[in-house]
Design an enzyme around this catalytic site. Structure first.
Site, PDB file in Angstrom:
ATOM      1  N   SER A 265       1.348   4.590   1.090  1.00 53.77           N
ATOM      2  CA  SER A 265       2.001   4.395   2.386  1.00 53.77           C
ATOM      3  C   SER A 265       1.203   3.379   3.194  1.00 53.77           C
ATOM      4  O   SER A 265       1.023   2.252   2.753  1.00 53.77           O
ATOM      5  CB  SER A 265       2.134   5.737   3.122  1.00 53.77           C
ATOM      6  OG  SER A 265       2.889   5.598   4.296  1.00 53.77           O
ATOM      7  N   THR A 266       0.713   3.759   4.373  1.00 52.92           N
ATOM      8  CA  THR A 266       0.008   2.818   5.238  1.00 52.92           C
ATOM      9  C   THR A 266      -1.187   2.197   4.514  1.00 52.92           C
ATOM     10  O   THR A 266      -2.008   2.894   3.935  1.00 52.92           O
ATOM     11  CB  THR A 266      -0.486   3.532   6.504  1.00 52.92           C
ATOM     12  OG1 THR A 266       0.578   4.301   7.053  1.00 52.92           O
ATOM     13  CG2 THR A 266      -0.978   2.540   7.533  1.00 52.92           C
TER      14      THR A 266
ATOM     15  N   HIS B  67       6.054   3.562   1.141  1.00 54.94           N
ATOM     16  CA  HIS B  67       6.819   3.806   2.363  1.00 54.94           C
ATOM     17  C   HIS B  67       6.978   2.492   3.120  1.00 54.94           C
ATOM     18  O   HIS B  67       6.004   1.944   3.640  1.00 54.94           O
ATOM     19  CB  HIS B  67       6.103   4.822   3.261  1.00 54.94           C
ATOM     20  CG  HIS B  67       6.018   6.185   2.660  1.00 54.94           C
ATOM     21  ND1 HIS B  67       5.071   7.101   3.050  1.00 54.94           N
ATOM     22  CD2 HIS B  67       6.752   6.793   1.706  1.00 54.94           C
ATOM     23  CE1 HIS B  67       5.237   8.225   2.370  1.00 54.94           C
ATOM     24  NE2 HIS B  67       6.258   8.054   1.533  1.00 54.94           N
TER      25      HIS B  67
ATOM     26  N   MET C 199      -0.866   7.806   5.435  1.00 54.95           N
ATOM     27  CA  MET C 199      -0.888   8.906   6.392  1.00 54.95           C
ATOM     28  C   MET C 199      -0.059  10.073   5.854  1.00 54.95           C
ATOM     29  O   MET C 199       0.946   9.877   5.178  1.00 54.95           O
ATOM     30  CB  MET C 199      -0.309   8.423   7.731  1.00 54.95           C
ATOM     31  CG  MET C 199      -0.381   9.431   8.863  1.00 54.95           C
ATOM     32  SD  MET C 199      -2.082   9.780   9.392  1.00 54.95           S
ATOM     33  CE  MET C 199      -2.576   8.173  10.025  1.00 54.95           C
TER      34      MET C 199
ATOM     35  N   ASP D 269       2.638  13.134   1.634  1.00 51.88           N
ATOM     36  CA  ASP D 269       3.706  12.913   0.662  1.00 51.88           C
ATOM     37  C   ASP D 269       3.087  12.693  -0.718  1.00 51.88           C
ATOM     38  O   ASP D 269       2.151  11.900  -0.873  1.00 51.88           O
ATOM     39  CB  ASP D 269       4.546  11.695   1.063  1.00 51.88           C
ATOM     40  CG  ASP D 269       5.809  11.566   0.221  1.00 51.88           C
ATOM     41  OD1 ASP D 269       6.245  12.575  -0.371  1.00 51.88           O
ATOM     42  OD2 ASP D 269       6.367  10.448   0.164  1.00 51.88           O
TER      43      ASP D 269
END
Length: 351
Positions: A166-167, A193, A286, A289
């Site tokens: 993600s991030t 993401h 973050m 998931d």
């Protein structure tokens, strides 16, 4: 939580005012300065030493990409880019993320977005998340520490690698995929993401920088060794058996725990496969998931091999930390070491 200092760098006086008002509404954030271009912004960054910077891409005098390079080199600070939804804007955003920007915010209706207040919660959330990001000057040589608890016990002649991120993901994916050889012997399925307008640009850029093939996944294609398939933004990516082969499944079923694409959905689909070695990799991001999906992979197949990025290199340690605390991965190591570990799977354990 102490009040975090924010600097807004944008050539639009309207955007500087609106974004400042949005951020100042949060009791944990304070805009300490604004700047009208990258050159002005660099002076303000040096003067105020902010905790987070929001940075427009298209500006006169010094644009956002040039300013970002200077900031990362001289004053490493978490940076959130403001991007347009155009193809060129997506390309520049992906480049910025690979240069070290932590995240980005869409200007939903052009360079001057009159409806920017509609995403005020997202802006404050991303700025606050960025305060916990690890940003530092690039090092000529890192002392890396890996923790391997178990070696793989693979039994099949086929292997599928799945990655959740993600991030901080675009830079991590570049560091990983660009180090794999062109004859890499496994397909790779990736959930990053990211909104719909950006995953195609991400795949195209990673493809240019890598020896393996990298593409945005399409529904129903048979996966091949030496190819990485990235979930399209706003679509889930999973996998199914087709005879002795395996094919991608792209769908827009409901988000899972707020995510579409969902790492959990990808991992859970892999957990249901037979006659294949399974490698799950969780990188920076973050939240958590991927944790439930990794648990399912481990429960359904004890030969599953799980890798988590270490705190040493993760921009945001949330997703890897959750895997480490809840699933007990087989290998924990910094992003720079993960490619060689994946190569070793084939040169040693799968030979």
């Amino acid at each position: 939580m102490s009040i975090k200092k924010v600097i807004i760098i944008d050539d639009s006086a309207f955007m500087r005012k609106v974004i400042s008002d949005i951020i100042n509404q949060d009791p944990h954030l304070e805009v300490v300065a604004t700047a009208r271009n990258g050159q002005d912004g660099l002076k303000k960054v040096q003067e105020y030493k902010p905790d987070v910077i929001t940075l427009d891409i298209e500006m006169p005098v010094m644009d956002g990409l040039k300013a970002l390079k200077e900031i990362m080199a001289e004053h490493p600070t978490p940076v959130i880019m403001l991007s347009s939804l155009t193809y060129e804007g997506a390309e520049a955003t992906i480049e910025a993320l690979e240069l070290g920007a932590v995240d980005f915010i869409n200007k939903t209706s052009g360079s001057i977005s009159l409806d920017i207040n509609d995403i005020s919660e997202e802006i404050c959330r991303k700025v606050k998340d960025a305060t916990s990001a690890m940003v530092e000057k690039p090092k000529s040589h890192n002392h890396t520490v890996s923790s391997q608890k178990r070696s793989p016990n693979f039994v099949s002649d086929q292997t599928i690698i799945t990655i959740g991120v993600s991030t901080g993901g675009p830079k991590a994916l570049q560091q990983l995929l660009s180090k794999l050889p062109g004859d890499f012997k496994a397909p790779i399925l990736i959930v990053q993401h990211m909104p719909a307008a950006f995953t195609k640009s991400l795949a195209e850029r990673l493809d240019r920088l890598s020896e393996i093939n990298v593409k945005e996944a399409v529904n129903g294609e048979l996966i091949k060794p030496g190819t990485a398939y990235i979930a399209p933004g706003d679509y889930h990516l999973s996998i199914k058996s087709v005879g002795r082969a395996y094919a991608t499944v792209i769908d827009q079923t409901e988000p899972i725990r707020g995510h579409r694409p969902s790492v959990n959905k990808l991992f859970e689909s892999v957990a249901d496969l037979n006659r294949v070695n399974k490698v799950g990799v969780i990188l920076t991001g973050m939240g958590n998931d991927g944790t439930l999906g990794a648990q399912m992979m481990r429960e359904k197949d004890r030969n599953t091999y799980l890798i988590a990025e270490s705190e040493q290199s993760a921009v945001i340690y949330g997703m890897p930390k959750s895997i480490i605390e809840n699933v007990d991965p087989d290998l924990i190591e910094p992003i720079d070491s993960i490619p060689s570990s994946l190569i070793k799977l084939f040169n040693h354990w799968l030979c």
